[in-house]
Design a protein around this motif. Structure first.
Motif, PDB file in Angstrom:
ATOM      1  N   GLU A 503     -23.586  -4.722 113.358  1.00  0.00           N
ATOM      2  CA  GLU A 503     -22.869  -5.501 112.359  1.00  0.00           C
ATOM      3  C   GLU A 503     -21.975  -4.644 111.473  1.00  0.00           C
ATOM      4  OE1 GLU A 503     -25.808  -7.732 110.242  1.00  0.00           O
ATOM      5  OE2 GLU A 503     -26.335  -8.965 111.978  1.00  0.00           O
ATOM      6  N   LYS A 504     -22.173  -3.320 111.513  1.00  0.00           N
ATOM      7  CA  LYS A 504     -21.385  -2.399 110.703  1.00  0.00           C
ATOM      8  C   LYS A 504     -20.754  -1.342 111.603  1.00  0.00           C
ATOM      9  CE  LYS A 504     -24.489  -2.944 106.726  1.00  0.00           C
ATOM     10  NZ  LYS A 504     -25.418  -2.238 105.803  1.00  0.00           N
ATOM     11  N   PRO A 505     -19.558  -0.875 111.261  1.00  0.00           N
ATOM     12  CA  PRO A 505     -18.863   0.091 112.117  1.00  0.00           C
ATOM     13  C   PRO A 505     -19.677   1.334 112.420  1.00  0.00           C
ATOM     14  CG  PRO A 505     -17.385  -0.724 110.423  1.00  0.00           C
ATOM     15  CD  PRO A 505     -18.742  -1.268 110.089  1.00  0.00           C
ATOM     16  N   GLU A 506     -20.416   1.845 111.440  1.00  0.00           N
ATOM     17  CA  GLU A 506     -21.168   3.082 111.669  1.00  0.00           C
ATOM     18  C   GLU A 506     -22.341   2.895 112.631  1.00  0.00           C
ATOM     19  OE1 GLU A 506     -22.635   1.336 107.658  1.00  0.00           O
ATOM     20  OE2 GLU A 506     -20.734   1.556 108.763  1.00  0.00           O
ATOM     21  N   GLU A 507     -22.720   1.641 112.901  1.00  0.00           N
ATOM     22  CA  GLU A 507     -23.818   1.376 113.834  1.00  0.00           C
ATOM     23  C   GLU A 507     -23.369   1.413 115.295  1.00  0.00           C
ATOM     24  OE1 GLU A 507     -26.145  -1.725 110.801  1.00  0.00           O
ATOM     25  OE2 GLU A 507     -25.057  -2.472 112.560  1.00  0.00           O
ATOM     26  N   LEU A 508     -22.058   1.293 115.497  1.00  0.00           N
ATOM     27  CA  LEU A 508     -21.561   1.140 116.867  1.00  0.00           C
ATOM     28  C   LEU A 508     -21.632   2.423 117.698  1.00  0.00           C
ATOM     29  CD1 LEU A 508     -20.322  -0.689 119.007  1.00  0.00           C
ATOM     30  CD2 LEU A 508     -18.064  -0.183 118.052  1.00  0.00           C
TER      31      LEU A 508
END
Length: 566
Positions: A503-508
Motif C-alpha cells: 500500500e506504500k511505495p517503500e513496501e514495493l
C-alpha cells in the motif's frame, strides 16, 4: 487379434506430433480420452484447469511463446463452449491450437440429448479446420489434417468427438497419413523489390512500423534502419522485436504509444510496414508513400493504402532488399526523432520515480523492471496495465505475450501458466489489472497444484480503469466501473501460494525482491491510484472537450469535482 482403441491411437499420434501437455477438465463425454491420456501420463501431462477458458487461453499463449501446437480439451456442451474465447484469441493472434471437444454418442446426436449442442455451428467461425469424427478409422487421418492445418493457417483446429467413437478399435485398414507438416518460405517478387527500393532511395523522412512478423529478423531490421536512417516504431504485439532502449526504437504508436512515435509519423514522408497489419489507421496520416511487407498477401493494403506491397517473409525480404538501397546521407530526421525520444524518456522517468500515495502504476512498472531477468517471460493482461507496460517497461530479451487482437481481459494468468510450463527454468511474471485477474483468478490454484512458481503483480485500483477513462473522454459520467475486490495477498495464501500486500511505495521493492525468489506461485497485490489516467501521447481536441463535458456532469451530479481536469 486385439486392435488399439481410437483414443489410444490418438494419444500415440499426439506424442508423434510433439505434444507433451494438454489443458482441460475431465467430464463424461471425454472420459474415454482421459483414460487413454492417463496411460501416457509419463509422456503427456494433463493440466487440469478450473475453467476451460483458462485452458484455451493457456494453449494459445503456449503456441504464441513457442510456435508449437497448444492443445486443450472440453466436454460436450458447456465445456466446449467455454473454450471459445481462448480459441478466438488464438485465431486473431495467429497461434496454432488443437481443441478437442466432446460430443454426445453418435446414436444420440440430433435428439436434443443432455448437453447436446450444435458444435459444428458453434466452432464454424473460429476454427481454421473443424470436423466431427464419426468412426474410429476416420480419426487418425483427420487428426493429422487438423494439426497440419492449425500449423499452416496459424489458428485453432477443432475435433468434435462423440463419446462412443474413442472406445472403438481402429481397424488395420484405417487410412494412414503423415504426422508432420512441411514448411515453406514466401519470397517477394523481384519487381516489387525493385519498386520498393526506388521509393526508399528517394525517401527523406522514412519511418519503419514493425510488428510481430519481424520477430527473428532483428539484425536485418536494424541494418535496414541504419541504411535508411529510419527510426523504428513497434506495434504492441511486436514489442521486444528490438530492445526498447535501442536508439532507433521510438516505442509504440496509438493510444498506448509514445509522443516521439506520433511526431515521427506526422513528419514522415515514407512509411515502411513490416510484419504488421496495423489496425489503428487513424494514427497514420494521409499522403505518405507506403510500403508493406507481409508473408500473407491478403494483408497487404487491407487496412491502409500502400504504394508497393512485398509478399514475403520479413527477414528474407529485407535481406534481398538491402543491396538495392543507397545509404541515406542526411541523418537530421532520425536525430530529431531521437531528441524527441530523449525528452520523452526524461518525462517518463519523472513519473516512474514518483513515490506518491496512492502508488502510481508507473512506479510499479519501474520497480518491476529492476527485478526482471533478461530472459523472463512477461504475460500482460488487457486494460490500463497494457499502457503502463508498453510505455514504462523496457524490453531487452524478454518474451512478451498479450491478447493483442481480441484484447480479452483475463489473459494474464493463463499466459503465465503456459509460460512456466513452456520454460520451467525461466522467470515468469504476469502483470494484471484487478479486473483482468478476477476473471481467471480461480486458476491461481492450478499454478499452485502443479507447482509453477511465478509472480502475479496486480495493479489494484478497484476499478475497470480503462473503461472509466473511456467514459470520461466521451464526456460521460463514470458508471459501472467500480470493483469490489478481496485482499489478493490473502487469497494467494488461501490457495496455498504466497501473497504480499503493498500500500506504500517503500513496501514495493522488498516485496518484489522476495517474490521473485519464492518457490511457490506468488501474488503481489499493489494498491494503485485509480485516478491515474492512461493519457494518449497526444491529446486530441475532441478528447479534451469530452473530458471537460465529463467534469461538468460530475460537478452537477455530485456537487463537487474530485480530480483536476487535463
Amino acid at each position: 487379434m486385439f486392435q488399439k482403441s481410437a483414443a489410444d491411437v490418438m494419444m500415440e499420434m499426439l506424442i508423434e506430433w510433439g505434444v507433451d501437455h494438454i489443458y482441460g477438465m475431465p467430464g463424461d463425454s471425454i472420459n474415454t480420452l482421459i483414460e487413454s491420456l492417463r496411460k501416457v501420463k509419463d509422456k503427456i501431462d494433463f493440466i487440469q484447469v478450473r475453467h476451460e477458458e483458462t485452458g484455451a487461453l493457456a494453449a494459445a499463449a503456449y503456441a504464441k511463446l513457442t510456435g508449437k501446437l497448444g492443445v486443450c480439451m472440453g466436454i460436450a456442451g458447456p465445456g466446449a463452449i467455454h473454450l471459445l474465447n481462448g480459441l478466438y484469441d488464438a485465431k486473431l493472434d495467429g497461434a496454432p491450437v488443437l481443441a478437442i471437444a466432446g460430443q454426445v454418442e453418435t446414436d444420440l446426436m440430433g435428439t436434443d440429448f443432455f448437453q447436446e449442442v450444435d458444435l459444428p455451428s458453434v466452432f464454424k467461425d473460429v476454427a481454421v479446420y473443424s470436423q466431427t469424427i464419426m468412426s474410429a478409422e476416420q480419426l487418425p487421418a483427420v487428426l493429422n489434417q487438423a494439426i497440419r492445418t492449425a500449423y499452416d493457417k496459424k489458428g485453432p483446429a477443432v475435433l468434435i468427438i462423440p463419446d462412443d467413437v474413442p472406445k472403438f478399435e481402429v481397424e488395420r485398414n484405417a487410412l494412414k497419413t503423415t504426422s508432420f507438416v512441411s514448411k515453406s518460405t514466401v519470397i517477394a517478387h523481384e519487381d516489387d523489390l525493385r519498386a520498393a527500393s526506388e521509393i526508399l532511395n528517394e525517401a527523406k523522412k522514412p519511418v519503419i512500423l514493425a510488428g510481430k512478423g519481424a520477430r527473428g529478423a532483428k539484425d536485418t531490421l536494424l541494418t535496414f534502419a541504419e541504411i535508411l536512417k529510419a527510426p523504428i516504431i513497434l506495434t504492441l504485439p511486436g514489442k521486444g522485436v528490438i530492445p526498447d532502449e535501442h536508439p532507433y526504437n521510438l516505442g509504440q504508436l496509438g493510444l498506448i504509444g509514445t509522443k516521439p512515435a506520433t511526431l515521427a509519423v506526422e513528419e514522415a514522408d515514407t512509411l515502411i510496414m513490416i510484419g504488421t497489419s496495423f489496425p489503428f489507421v487513424g494514427f497514420l496520416p494521409d499522403g505518405l508513400k507506403t510500403i508493406q511487407i507481409d508473408k500473407d498477401p491478403t494483408q497487404i493494403g487491407k487496412r491502409y493504402p500502400v504504394d508497393v506491397g512485398m509478399a514475403g517473409d520479413a527477414g528474407e525480404t529485407l535481406t534481398r532488399l538491402l543491396p538495392m538501397l543507397k545509404p541515406a546521407s542526411d541523418p537530421q530526421f532520425l536525430q530529431t526523432c531521437q531528441q524527441h525520444l530523449q525528452e520523452w524518456r526524461i518525462k517518463l522517468q519523472e513519473k516512474a520515480q514518483t513515490e506518491a500515495v496512492p502508488i502510481k502504476p508507473q512506479f510499479v512498472i519501474n520497480e518491476l523492471q529492476k527485478v526482471t531477468k533478461d530472459d523472463a517471460v512477461l504475460s500482460v493482461d488487457v486494460g490500463n496495465v497494457t499502457v503502463w507496460m508498453a510505455r514504462y517497461f523496457n524490453m531487452t530479451n524478454q518474451q512478451f505475450i498479450i491478447s493483442s487482437w481480441l484484447a480479452t481481459l483475463g489473459c494474464g494468468l493463463p499466459g503465465a501458466i503456459a509460460g512456466k510450463i513452456a520454460y520451467p527454468d525461466k522467470q515468469v511474471i504476469a502483470v494484471c489489472g484487478d479486473g483482468g485477474f478476477q476473471m481467471m483468478m480461480n486458476d491461481f490454484v492450478t499454478a499452485v497444484k502443479y507447482n509453477l512458481p511465478m509472480v502475479v503483480v496486480i495493479l489494484n485500483n478497484h476499478k475497470i480503469a480503462m473503461i472509466k477513462f473511456e467514459q470520461e473522454v466521451m464526456g460521460n459520467a463514470e458508471f459501472g466501473t467500480n470493483l469490489h475486490n478481496p485482499d489478493y495477498a490473502k487469497y494467494a495464501e488461501i490457495c496455498g501460494g504466497i501473497g504480499y500486500r503493498v500500500e506504500k511505495p517503500e513496501e514495493l521493492p522488498p516485496a518484489l525482491s522476495k517474490a521473485v525468489q519464492e518457490t511457490k506461485p506468488c501474488i503481489i497485490d499493489v494498491v494503485v491510484d485509480a485516478d491515474e489516467a492512461p493519457l494518449p501521447a497526444k491529446i486530441t481536441f475532441s478528447q479534451a472537450m469530452g473530458y471537460a463535458r465529463h467534469m461538468m456532469k460530475e460537478f452537477f451530479q455530485e456537487g463537487t469535482i474530485h480530480k483536476p481536469p487535463l
